[in-house]
Design an enzyme around this catalytic site. Structure first.
Site, PDB file in Angstrom:
ATOM      1  N   CYS A 113      44.532  30.856  59.475  1.00 48.58           N
ATOM      2  CA  CYS A 113      45.779  30.607  60.746  1.00 48.58           C
ATOM      3  C   CYS A 113      45.039  30.041  61.973  1.00 48.58           C
ATOM      4  O   CYS A 113      45.463  29.816  62.925  1.00 48.58           O
ATOM      5  CB  CYS A 113      46.480  31.716  60.730  1.00 48.58           C
ATOM      6  N   HIS A 249      50.321  31.150  67.628  1.00 44.13           N
ATOM      7  CA  HIS A 249      50.426  31.104  66.177  1.00 44.13           C
ATOM      8  C   HIS A 249      51.687  31.821  65.825  1.00 44.13           C
ATOM      9  O   HIS A 249      52.181  32.824  66.247  1.00 44.13           O
ATOM     10  CB  HIS A 249      49.349  31.885  65.400  1.00 44.13           C
ATOM     11  N   ASN A 279      55.561  30.863  59.024  1.00 43.75           N
ATOM     12  CA  ASN A 279      54.341  30.855  59.296  1.00 43.75           C
ATOM     13  C   ASN A 279      53.443  29.933  58.416  1.00 43.75           C
ATOM     14  O   ASN A 279      53.425  29.812  57.153  1.00 43.75           O
ATOM     15  CB  ASN A 279      53.796  32.324  58.842  1.00 43.75           C
TER      16      ASN A 279
END
Length: 322
Positions: A113, A249, A279
């Site tokens: 990520c 994020h 996500n």
């Protein structure tokens, strides 16, 4: 001085958009459960013919168009992904071929990520040397293909997509000039077992599935992200009050809220897309940035902080004047 300046942004999403209600028909969950715990309402899932490489290419084309550039203007492609099209070669080289960027350095970066932040620092460093002039920095993922769809605690959290920026090395004023002002990256491999994929070419010979201990990840995320944002702002000679926008994020709405509170940032300074994209790992920061640029929130001259944390653990932040 030479700084890496963002001259264009772009993004791409798979055609299929999946609501929580649709997901609840396949998984033991509900819209209320997902929204309350994560803030997620929709995600896009890759279908036949849609891969990390094709999504990355579409996002790159959009970024090039926004920058007024053509593929042959690019001499560096850095692609952040944890879900490459193949074990090798790098998916970045497939993007290069699909774009038709014939004379170009292209490679992948793997930091899950946080991958886009790692890719930004790599490209920034290479542009500031003057060896390269213009870079495509891309985050692209198809996490739906490494999810355990029987694990309701993880499969509801992720989606697929890609985001890209064009970075150009430009002469910039030391004070008040556009470009990347500071970056800071970290990693700590002791936390592997909190967020990982249980497979790989040299261990199981399989791709494996994503595994996560969500509560522990949440705790580390809030602490690490607030710390690295403060750290990167300090390197840039700025404070939280100087920040116009935070593009984080997009893992979980609760993490976004908790991090903003810890830094004393107003919620309306935080760009949030987790509700519509879920996500998307390395794609989430450039996806959210593109949304905020195109809807007019992020404007030239704004101080923007990008931040992310992912498996490894890896985490980082970048401060830039857009």
């Amino acid at each position: 001085m030479i700084r890496a300046v963002i001259t264009g942004t772009g993004s791409a999403l798979p055609a299929r958009r999946v609501s929580n209600a649709e997901l609840a028909e396949q998984v033991d969950t509900s819209d209320e459960w997902i929204v309350e715990r994560t803030g997620i309402r929709f995600r896009h899932l890759a279908g036949e013919g849609e891969t990390t490489g094709t999504l990355a290419t579409d996002a790159a084309r959009a970024a090039l168009e926004a920058a007024g550039r053509v593929p042959d203007d690019i001499d560096l492609i850095v692609l952040a992904t944890a879900t490459p099209d193949q074990t090798f070669p790098a998916t970045a080289t497939k993007v290069q071929a699909m774009l038709g960027a014939t004379d170009c350095v292209a490679f992948d970066v793997a930091a899950v990520c946080s991958g886009f932040l790692y890719a930004v620092q790599v490209a920034d460093s290479m542009l500031r040397t003057g060896v390269h002039r213009r870079a495509l920095v891309i985050g692209a993922e198809t996490f739906s293909r490494i999810l355990d769809w029987n694990d309701r605690t993880t499969c509801v959290l992720f989606g697929d997509g890609a985001g890209a920026i064009v970075l150009e090395g430009q002469e910039s004023e030391a004070e008040g000039g556009r470009g990347i002002l500071a970056t800071r990256l970290h990693s700590d491999g002791r936390y592997n077992d909190l967020l990982y994929v249980d497979g790989g070419p040299s261990t199981t010979g399989t791709v494996g599935k994503l595994r996560m201990k969500g509560r522990e990840v949440f705790r580390h995320a809030v602490t690490n992200l607030s710390a690295v944002m403060t750290e990167s702002l300090g390197i840039a000679g700025l404070a939280a009050d100087d920040v116009d926008w935070v593009v984080p994020h997009q893992a979980n709405a609760r993490i976004l809220d908790a991090t903003a509170r810890k830094l004393g940032l107003a919620p309306d300074k935080v760009v949030v897309t987790v509700d519509r994209h879920a996500n998307t790992s390395a794609a989430s920061v450039p996806l959210a940035l593109d949304v905020a640029v195109r809807d007019g929130r992020v404007k030239p001259g704004d101080i923007v902080v990008l931040e992310a944390m992912g498996g490894g653990f890896t985490w980082g932040a970048a401060v830039l004047r857009y």
